[in-house]
Motif scaffolding. Sequence first.
Motif, PDB file in Angstrom:
ATOM      1  N   PRO A 170       0.802  -1.232   0.000  1.00 58.58           N
ATOM      2  CA  PRO A 170       0.000   0.000   0.000  1.00 58.58           C
ATOM      3  C   PRO A 170       0.834   1.281   0.000  1.00 58.58           C
ATOM      4  CG  PRO A 170      -0.930  -1.591   1.524  1.00 58.58           C
ATOM      5  CD  PRO A 170       0.391  -2.151   1.081  1.00 58.58           C
ATOM      6  N   HIS A 171       1.919   1.280   0.768  1.00 59.29           N
ATOM      7  CA  HIS A 171       2.751   2.480   0.854  1.00 59.29           C
ATOM      8  C   HIS A 171       4.226   2.075   0.705  1.00 59.29           C
ATOM      9  CE1 HIS A 171      -0.827   4.629   2.158  1.00 59.29           C
ATOM     10  NE2 HIS A 171      -1.019   3.711   3.093  1.00 59.29           N
ATOM     11  N   PRO A 172       4.662   1.845  -0.513  1.00 53.57           N
ATOM     12  CA  PRO A 172       6.043   1.364  -0.711  1.00 53.57           C
ATOM     13  C   PRO A 172       7.090   2.386  -0.305  1.00 53.57           C
ATOM     14  CG  PRO A 172       5.016   1.932  -2.807  1.00 53.57           C
ATOM     15  CD  PRO A 172       3.939   1.988  -1.776  1.00 53.57           C
ATOM     16  N   LYS A 173       8.167   1.883   0.296  1.00 55.09           N
ATOM     17  CA  LYS A 173       9.303   2.723   0.642  1.00 55.09           C
ATOM     18  C   LYS A 173      10.338   2.743  -0.484  1.00 55.09           C
ATOM     19  CE  LYS A 173       8.948   1.611   5.595  1.00 55.09           C
ATOM     20  NZ  LYS A 173       9.663   0.974   6.755  1.00 55.09           N
TER      21      LYS A 173
ATOM     22  N   THR B  68      11.280   1.143  -4.681  1.00 56.28           N
ATOM     23  CA  THR B  68      10.765   0.568  -5.921  1.00 56.28           C
ATOM     24  C   THR B  68      11.926  -0.007  -6.722  1.00 56.28           C
ATOM     25  OG1 THR B  68       8.930   2.145  -6.043  1.00 56.28           O
ATOM     26  CG2 THR B  68       9.522   1.026  -8.077  1.00 56.28           C
TER      27      THR B  68
ATOM     28  N   ASN C 290       7.122  -7.451  -0.982  1.00 56.03           N
ATOM     29  CA  ASN C 290       6.207  -6.342  -0.707  1.00 56.03           C
ATOM     30  C   ASN C 290       6.135  -6.040   0.788  1.00 56.03           C
ATOM     31  OD1 ASN C 290       3.709  -7.107  -3.295  1.00 56.03           O
ATOM     32  ND2 ASN C 290       5.696  -6.091  -3.420  1.00 56.03           N
TER      33      ASN C 290
ATOM     34  N   GLY D 151       8.354  -3.559   2.141  1.00 58.54           N
ATOM     35  CA  GLY D 151       8.126  -2.189   1.690  1.00 58.54           C
ATOM     36  C   GLY D 151       8.622  -1.918   0.287  1.00 58.54           C
TER      37      GLY D 151
ATOM     38  N   ALA E 177       8.194  -2.140  -3.782  1.00 56.07           N
ATOM     39  CA  ALA E 177       7.334  -2.334  -4.943  1.00 56.07           C
ATOM     40  C   ALA E 177       8.170  -2.911  -6.073  1.00 56.07           C
ATOM     41  CB  ALA E 177       6.714  -1.011  -5.370  1.00 56.07           C
TER      42      ALA E 177
END
Length: 260
Positions: free
Chosen positions: A124-127, A129, A152, A155, A157
């Motif tokens: 939901p709230h990635p730190k 990527t 995931n 954190g 994506a």
Amino acid sequence: MSKKLRSMFWVGLLALSVGVVHADASVGVSVAPNTPENAVRKTILRLVPSAEIQQVIPAPMPGFYQVIASGHLVYVSADGKYLINGDLVDADKGTSLRDDAWATYSKAELAKVPVADRIVFAPPHPKYTVTVFTDVTCPYCRVLHEEIAAINKEGIAVQYLAWPRTGVTDEDGKPTETYNEMVSVWCSADRNSAFTAAKEGHGPKPANCKNPVKDQFDLGLRLGVGEKGTPTIYAQDGAVIGGFLTPEQLLDAVKQHTSG
């Protein structure tokens, strides 16, 4: 991936050996450029006529230009007479300037790919990527995707790009089986589910549509994925941080490549 694709650039350089190559302008073509960039381009194309040159910029060392062409990075003297195939190290810092150059170039090129053209698995709230060039049939790609929930949870994506290892077309010019499968995944109504099913060996229902698979494959060629293999994982700064990594290893790697 086919031998032809893997060796597309180096086939012309193998005869030249490695290290510093004297690219005598009197052999093959006459080099009479108006600019150093033209001299450099003519040297590359004389040595490897099929090379696709993406970048020619001044190199960190005086008198040379940095060239990215067909998934490879080399250095060519401003007069076009010398070519260096190898790493360039900052002796004071002990860091690879070649790696830095690739990261800068890759970051810019990857940024051109819309998120809508990627298959994304994200918390939901990635730190963090990462971008991953993947093939739905390669064993390590499948093992990596088996860890997607754990990745995931850390954190991170994951944004997937298509890179069919067998290429887009076979030697007869027909679409390869893997390419068709990846097109079907990208054209599925639920791409994430189709992607996961394909990773588990359950091919999607054949489908076709306007899709980015060939463009992403071509991008992978320009970034040298053919030499790295799949999966190839890029951090947000454009650096390659691995092939297969466990969730814990991936978290450590992305932290090392995240500013601030």
